[in-house]
Design an enzyme around this catalytic site. Structure first.
Site, PDB file in Angstrom:
ATOM      1  N   SER A  27      33.789  35.614  50.760  1.00 45.42           N
ATOM      2  CA  SER A  27      34.021  36.807  51.052  1.00 45.42           C
ATOM      3  C   SER A  27      33.081  37.819  50.389  1.00 45.42           C
ATOM      4  CB  SER A  27      35.458  37.222  50.723  1.00 45.42           C
ATOM      5  OG  SER A  27      35.608  38.176  49.761  1.00 45.42           O
ATOM      6  N   LYS A  28      32.825  39.059  50.998  1.00 48.38           N
ATOM      7  CA  LYS A  28      31.835  39.861  50.410  1.00 48.38           C
ATOM      8  C   LYS A  28      32.367  40.406  49.093  1.00 48.38           C
ATOM      9  CE  LYS A  28      32.993  43.237  54.026  1.00 48.38           C
ATOM     10  NZ  LYS A  28      32.333  43.982  55.098  1.00 48.38           N
ATOM     11  N   ARG A  29      33.623  40.232  48.760  1.00 49.50           N
ATOM     12  CA  ARG A  29      34.351  40.565  47.356  1.00 49.50           C
ATOM     13  C   ARG A  29      33.906  39.535  46.516  1.00 49.50           C
ATOM     14  NH1 ARG A  29      36.705  43.067  51.467  1.00 49.50           N
ATOM     15  NH2 ARG A  29      37.634  41.271  51.900  1.00 49.50           N
ATOM     16  N   ASP A  30      33.716  38.224  46.712  1.00 48.94           N
ATOM     17  CA  ASP A  30      33.303  37.146  45.741  1.00 48.94           C
ATOM     18  C   ASP A  30      32.186  37.820  45.234  1.00 48.94           C
ATOM     19  OD1 ASP A  30      35.163  35.160  46.087  1.00 48.94           O
ATOM     20  OD2 ASP A  30      34.227  34.337  47.967  1.00 48.94           O
ATOM     21  N   SER A  89      28.867  36.276  46.220  1.00 44.77           N
ATOM     22  CA  SER A  89      28.136  36.556  47.413  1.00 44.77           C
ATOM     23  C   SER A  89      27.292  37.831  47.238  1.00 44.77           C
ATOM     24  CB  SER A  89      29.237  36.919  48.370  1.00 44.77           C
ATOM     25  OG  SER A  89      29.822  38.062  48.147  1.00 44.77           O
TER      26      SER A  89
END
Ligand code: GLU
Ligand code: ZN
Length: 497
Positions: A266-269, A272
């Site tokens: 996810s873009k919150r990881d 990433s």
């Protein structure tokens, strides 16, 4: 190498159209890369469009970061912010009158209508449909309201959104990655295109701009697959009202990227975030090379390649529909390979930011360019990421070696002082070049019954502070006789001898 996805003679026009929310992330970069490679392979046009119609979430900071990221990566665009182009402006926030006009025309032509349903009504009907085992999407309640019904709703003071009227037949298209796909009307109900406050939604602005900008191929993440039948239907309506050239683009949906624990990255990881890779000192081409492998492969036996090689070989038909796994170790290994492939001058320049404040712990006036250039070839073959350079060369520029207690304990065992004393004597008498310095330490080891590896360890820790680092004798050569001997003396004093 012409792809069957492209009809001969028709110029390819693709787009990269992120929304400026948050930091750039690797999934977004992969989408940009595949569009870029496809455009370059076909000598087509890459349109860079900013989908900033969500005033609540879009930020100027994020917009600037996007442009900065594309420039850092070296993914150039042919139309878009800063370069302009025949379809300017390329920021959707500057195109609002276009969308209002299209929404109006779609309603006039009967392709869209006002929906007055409240959230509570929609929820209640959805729950009832679920309970009865019927499709639970929008039920078409407001499709054909009479002027009287509309008048009554308006008199009640209800607000309305604009909904697009989906055709009643299934929609079939051939995805360039996944092959033929069919969506039935039950799965694709009428959907909102303009909010109650008049703000146009992604569902409208994205295909409107694709039509106006004459996009021929839409390559994007699998998460957007469910938008595609809606957009194909909208295209047909746009063609009827004279928006765009009437050609429906081809679609190719790139596979999901899986992160830790086989969950979608996810873009919150933290993993990433593009900034993380920049700060660690990935080379742009090292990172792009790795990201290219998330769904595509260059060849069965070669996974390191240049961007030119990728452009020459890239075919959207070779993209794999299966989810791709993000593997940090592999990304690092590929980056290390790209570091080794730089010519020495480029390597020296690439390291520059990590040899200066705020990364470098030494005083800028203590930095010595000649010493750095002398040691650089030995560092180039050992780095995984450029940021590692700082700790590898700090012994050259700090007044004293770093204090690393674990290294000290490991190397300065019994007998270390005797070894160091002999080594110091031999080094003091040696010619100051790596070869003679090696002989000197080798002889000191022999005098104490130690192999070279064991004999080197106390010398290395005395001089650099650490048990691991660049090749020792080359390091001593660059450090110089005076500082080497002084550091060995200091270590001997610390050892009490
Ligand atoms: N602005 C959309 C996004 O960032 C673009 C989606 C698309 O490529 O159609 O997800
Ligand atoms: Zn309704």
């Amino acid at each position: 190498m012409a792809s069957a996805a492209v009809s001969p003679g028709s110029p390819v026009r693709v787009r990269f159209c992120p929304s400026p929310t948050g930091n750039p992330h690797v999934g977004m970069v992969r989408t940009a890369l595949f569009n870029w490679a496809f455009a370059r392979h076909h000598k087509g046009t890459l349109v860079f469009r900013i989908e900033d119609t969500d005033a609540a979430r879009d930020t100027e900071e994020s917009y600037n970061q996007l442009l900065d990221a594309m420039r850092w990566l070296g993914l150039d665009w042919d139309e878009g912010p800063e370069v302009g182009g025949p379809h300017a402006p390329y920021r959707q926030s500057q195109r609002m009158d276009i969308y209002a006009d299209v929404a109006r025309k779609l309603q006039d032509a009967g392709h869209a209508y006002k929906c007055y349903c409240t959230t509570e009504e929609l929820d209640a009907r959805r729950d009832a449909a679920r309970a009865a085992g019927r499709p639970s999407g929008y039920d078409g309640h407001c499709r054909d309201l009479t002027p009287e019904q509309i008048g009554a709703y308006e008199a009640e003071g209800r607000t309305s959104i604009v909904r697009f009227r989906m055709p009643d037949e299934p929609i079939t298209f051939t995805d360039l990655v996944r092959g033929e796909l069919t969506f039935t009307p039950d799965n694709v109900p009428d959907y909102g295109i303009v909010r109650a406050n008049g703000a146009p939604l992604y569902t409208l602005v994205n295909p409107v701009d694709d039509a106006l900008m004459e996009i021929t191929h839409v390559l994007r993440g699998e998460d957007l697959l469910s938008s595609t039948p809606r957009q194909i239907a909208l295209y047909a309506a746009l063609a009827e009202i004279g928006v765009g050239n009437g050609r429906v683009p081809e679609f190719g949906h790139l596979p999901y990227v899986m992160g830790e624990g086989n969950k979608k990255l996810s873009k919150r990881d933290p993993q990433s975030s593009l900034n993380l890779y920049r700060e660690r000192g990935f080379l742009p081409h090292g990172l792009l090379n790795y990201l290219a492998l998330l769904g595509w492969s260059f060849s069965a036996d070669q996974d390191i390649f240049t961007m030119d090689e990728m452009v020459a070989a890239f075919d959207i038909k070779d993209v794999n529909a299966n989810p791709a796994r993000f593997d940090l170790k592999k990304a690092e290994a590929i980056n290390a390979d790209h570091i080794r492939r730089l010519d020495l001058k480029a390597f020296i320049e690439a390291c520059d930011p990590w040899l200066k404040p705020p990364h470098a712990p030494w005083a800028p006036e203590d930095f010595d360019q000649a010493g750095w250039e002398a040691i650089a070839p030995h560092a180039q073959t050992r780095l995984t990421v450029l940021s590692d350079i700082t700790a590898n060369v700090d012994f050259l520029f700090l007044p004293e070696p770093v204090e690393d207690e674990a290294s000290w304990q490991k190397a300065m065992k019994e007998g270390a002082a005797d070894l160091l004393r002999t080594a110091r004597e031999n080094l003091a008498a040696a010619d100051w070049n790596a070869e003679s310095l090696k002989e000197a330490v080798l002889a000191a080891g022999e005098a104490h019954g130690l192999k070279l590896g064991k004999a080197q360890a106390p010398v290395r820790v005395a001089v650099t502070g650490r048990t691991v680092g660049l090749p020792l004798f080359e390091s001593l050569e660059v450090l110089g006789r005076e500082r080497t001997l002084a550091r060995i003396d200091a270590a001997l004093a610390k050892l009490g001898g």
